[in-house]
Design a protein around this motif. Structure first.
Motif, short mmCIF file in Angstrom:
data_model
loop_
_atom_site.label_atom_id
_atom_site.label_comp_id
_atom_site.label_asym_id
_atom_site.label_seq_id
_atom_site.Cartn_x
_atom_site.Cartn_y
_atom_site.Cartn_z
N ALA A 129 0.83 -1.21 0.00
CA ALA A 129 0.00 0.00 0.00
C ALA A 129 0.86 1.26 0.00
CB ALA A 129 -0.93 0.00 1.22
N ILE A 130 1.97 1.23 0.73
CA ILE A 130 2.87 2.38 0.78
C ILE A 130 3.57 2.56 -0.57
CG2 ILE A 130 4.99 3.29 1.81
CD1 ILE A 130 4.14 1.92 4.43
N ALA A 131 3.92 1.43 -1.20
CA ALA A 131 4.63 1.49 -2.49
C ALA A 131 3.73 2.00 -3.61
CB ALA A 131 5.17 0.10 -2.84
N ALA A 132 2.42 1.72 -3.50
CA ALA A 132 1.49 2.15 -4.55
C ALA A 132 0.23 2.73 -3.91
CB ALA A 132 1.14 0.97 -5.46
N PRO A 133 0.32 3.94 -3.36
CA PRO A 133 -0.84 4.54 -2.68
C PRO A 133 -2.03 4.74 -3.60
CG PRO A 133 0.91 6.15 -3.01
CD PRO A 133 1.50 4.82 -3.33
N GLU A 155 -7.58 2.98 -5.12
CA GLU A 155 -8.50 2.33 -6.06
C GLU A 155 -9.10 1.07 -5.44
OE1 GLU A 155 -6.59 1.59 -9.75
OE2 GLU A 155 -6.18 3.71 -10.17
N PHE A 156 -8.26 0.32 -4.72
CA PHE A 156 -8.71 -0.90 -4.04
C PHE A 156 -9.85 -0.59 -3.06
CE2 PHE A 156 -8.43 -3.50 -0.19
CZ PHE A 156 -8.56 -4.78 -0.70
N LEU A 157 -9.67 0.45 -2.25
CA LEU A 157 -10.71 0.83 -1.29
C LEU A 157 -11.98 1.28 -2.01
CD1 LEU A 157 -8.61 2.84 1.35
CD2 LEU A 157 -9.48 0.50 1.53
#
Length: 230
Positions: free
Chosen positions: A70-74, A79-81
């Motif tokens: 999550a940190i690497a691709a905020p 988008e996931f949320l």
């Protein structure tokens, strides 16, 4: 040679993160039996000690993998949320109502079109995510509360109850997830390649399972992959 069209559904990062979490979860379930079932620990104390250590190490991997991702691709995490907290439509409700009849007779039940994440998947994955979070929190408290600091007996008892309860729930939902995600259920045959392959789904399968999402992707075109196959 025939031309076949695919839609890119999952990135490499998503697939790697999913794989780490899946195998960590399975190992935690196996090693956890030696930690929380006294009879198994008594049967082979040496093995039980090794399992106890691995349970803590793999538990850290289970917790850190999605956090690092999550940190690497905020942007991807956002988008996931959005996908999982999207407002339900009448098609989402219809899908859930028809899901059991569909499982019993997929050839007789016509399912409504769905977006990238089906409504039923939101429920099932939501339980997996919630269970994973509560297992992680309770596991950390049980570990640190008996080593780094002395947690009171009441707190440890509550954490153990949460850990045991969500272990049982996770077993149920993980088995169901594997049954559908690994393609054991015939209409989902081949979907295991979405996470343990190239992350692509055949255009025809995408239209069948995720009609709304597939048509958007086809119209946009940027995630369409055309490949020559025998």
């Amino acid at each position: 040679m025939a031309t076949k069209r695919y839609i890119k559904r999952h990135s490499l990062q998503t697939r790697v993160t999913h794989g780490i979490v899946v195998f960590s979860c399975i190992w935690l379930m196996i090693s956890g039996l030696f930690v929380f079932v006294p009879a198994l620990a008594a049967w082979n104390p040496g093995l039980a000690q090794g399992m106890r250590i691995s349970h803590r190490v793999v538990g850290c991997i289970f917790i850190l993998a999605p956090i690092v991702s999550a940190i690497a691709a905020p942007g991807g995490f956002k988008e996931f949320l959005a996908k999982y907290f999207a407002k339900w439509t009448k098609e989402d409700v219809e899908f859930v109502v028809k899901f059991v009849p569909y499982m019993l007779g997929p050839k007789r039940v016509h399912m409504p079109d769905q977006d990238e994440v089906k409504s039923g998947q939101r429920i099932a994955d939501g339980m997996l995510i919630l269970g994973g979070i509560l297992m992680a929190i309770s596991g950390v408290v049980l570990w640190l509360g008996t080593s780094v600091f002395n947690a009171d007996a009441g707190t440890l008892q509550v954490m153990r109850f949460i850990h045991d309860l969500f272990f049982l729930l996770l077993v149920i939902f993980v088995v169901a997830h594997i049954y559908l995600g690994a393609g054991v259920f015939q209409p989902y045959r081949g979907t295991i390649k979405l996470m343990f392959g190239k992350g692509e789904v055949a255009e025809s399968d995408a239209l069948y399972h995720w009609g709304f999402w597939a048509r958007k992707e086809i119209e946009d075109g940027k995630n369409i992959v055309v490949r020559e196959e025998k």
